[in-house]
Design an enzyme around this catalytic site. Sequence first.
Site, PDB file in Angstrom:
ATOM      1  CG  HIS A 105     -81.320 113.572  15.977  1.00  0.00           C
ATOM      2  ND1 HIS A 105     -82.365 113.884  16.811  1.00  0.00           N
ATOM      3  CD2 HIS A 105     -80.196 113.622  16.745  1.00  0.00           C
ATOM      4  CE1 HIS A 105     -81.900 114.131  18.043  1.00  0.00           C
ATOM      5  NE2 HIS A 105     -80.582 113.980  18.022  1.00  0.00           N
TER       6      HIS A 105
ATOM      7  CG  HIS B  82     -78.982 109.646  19.788  1.00  0.00           C
ATOM      8  ND1 HIS B  82     -78.280 109.795  20.966  1.00  0.00           N
ATOM      9  CD2 HIS B  82     -79.460 110.868  19.476  1.00  0.00           C
ATOM     10  CE1 HIS B  82     -78.353 111.064  21.356  1.00  0.00           C
ATOM     11  NE2 HIS B  82     -79.049 111.730  20.464  1.00  0.00           N
TER      12      HIS B  82
HETATM   13  P1  AMP Z   1     -79.460 114.697  21.405  1.00  0.00           P
HETATM   14  O1  AMP Z   1     -79.765 116.107  21.831  1.00  0.00           O
HETATM   15  O2  AMP Z   1     -78.797 114.587  20.068  1.00  0.00           O
HETATM   16  O3  AMP Z   1     -78.734 113.940  22.493  1.00  0.00           O
HETATM   17  O4  AMP Z   1     -80.890 114.013  21.194  1.00  0.00           O
HETATM   18  C1  AMP Z   1     -81.612 113.405  22.193  1.00  0.00           C
HETATM   19  C2  AMP Z   1     -83.016 113.233  21.661  1.00  0.00           C
HETATM   20  O5  AMP Z   1     -83.646 112.191  22.375  1.00  0.00           O
HETATM   21  C3  AMP Z   1     -83.892 114.462  21.777  1.00  0.00           C
HETATM   22  O6  AMP Z   1     -84.393 114.823  20.495  1.00  0.00           O
HETATM   23  C4  AMP Z   1     -85.011 114.018  22.715  1.00  0.00           C
HETATM   24  O7  AMP Z   1     -86.261 114.559  22.365  1.00  0.00           O
HETATM   25  C5  AMP Z   1     -84.995 112.519  22.535  1.00  0.00           C
HETATM   26  N1  AMP Z   1     -85.438 111.736  23.672  1.00  0.00           N
HETATM   27  C6  AMP Z   1     -85.035 111.833  24.960  1.00  0.00           C
HETATM   28  N2  AMP Z   1     -85.629 110.889  25.721  1.00  0.00           N
HETATM   29  C7  AMP Z   1     -86.419 110.164  24.886  1.00  0.00           C
HETATM   30  C8  AMP Z   1     -87.278 109.049  25.068  1.00  0.00           C
HETATM   31  N3  AMP Z   1     -87.467 108.487  26.261  1.00  0.00           N
HETATM   32  N4  AMP Z   1     -87.921 108.552  23.980  1.00  0.00           N
HETATM   33  C9  AMP Z   1     -87.742 109.132  22.755  1.00  0.00           C
HETATM   34  N5  AMP Z   1     -86.940 110.176  22.531  1.00  0.00           N
HETATM   35  C10 AMP Z   1     -86.288 110.701  23.574  1.00  0.00           C
END
Ligand code: AMP
Length: 137
Positions: free
Chosen positions: A103, A101
Amino acid sequence: MRDENCIFCKIANGEIPSRTIYEDNDFRVILDLNPATKGHALILPKNHYKNLYELDDSVASKVMPLAKKMANHMCERLGCDGFNIIQNNNEVAGQTVFHFHTHLIPRYNNDNQTLVMKPTKMTDEELDKVRDIIVKG
Ligand code: AMP
Ligand code: ZN
């Protein structure tokens, strides 16, 4: 190309509801549940790739054009003053969800957010050595 145990596969494919701000055949863009700033969003491919290393080239080639489109649109709508694009791979780099993903983080003057890179010092020789390792092996 789905992982049954992956929450982002379920979100990207609409099995779990999300605050979707964009969708096409390849991607869903959703608001992050724990936003760093107002409008913090995630670009999720609909297929499962654990991280950048595994990402299909044809999908990879569409990520930055989509990020650009979203940044322009979001800044116009939200009135942001700047924008960070961050993409984490593996735990050491801060990845917590193991479905690739990207950001999208709108920035605002005085948003009181810090997405910090801590600069270090390297000598010219050390920098040359690193370059040589990467280029020559
Ligand atoms: P990373 O640390 O780069 O893996 O980012 C994961 C991101 O996903 C974090 O910013 C979380 O807040 C976000 N996240 C986790 N679960 C969900 C969810 N169910 N819906 C939306 N965002 C999420
Ligand atoms: Zn997945």
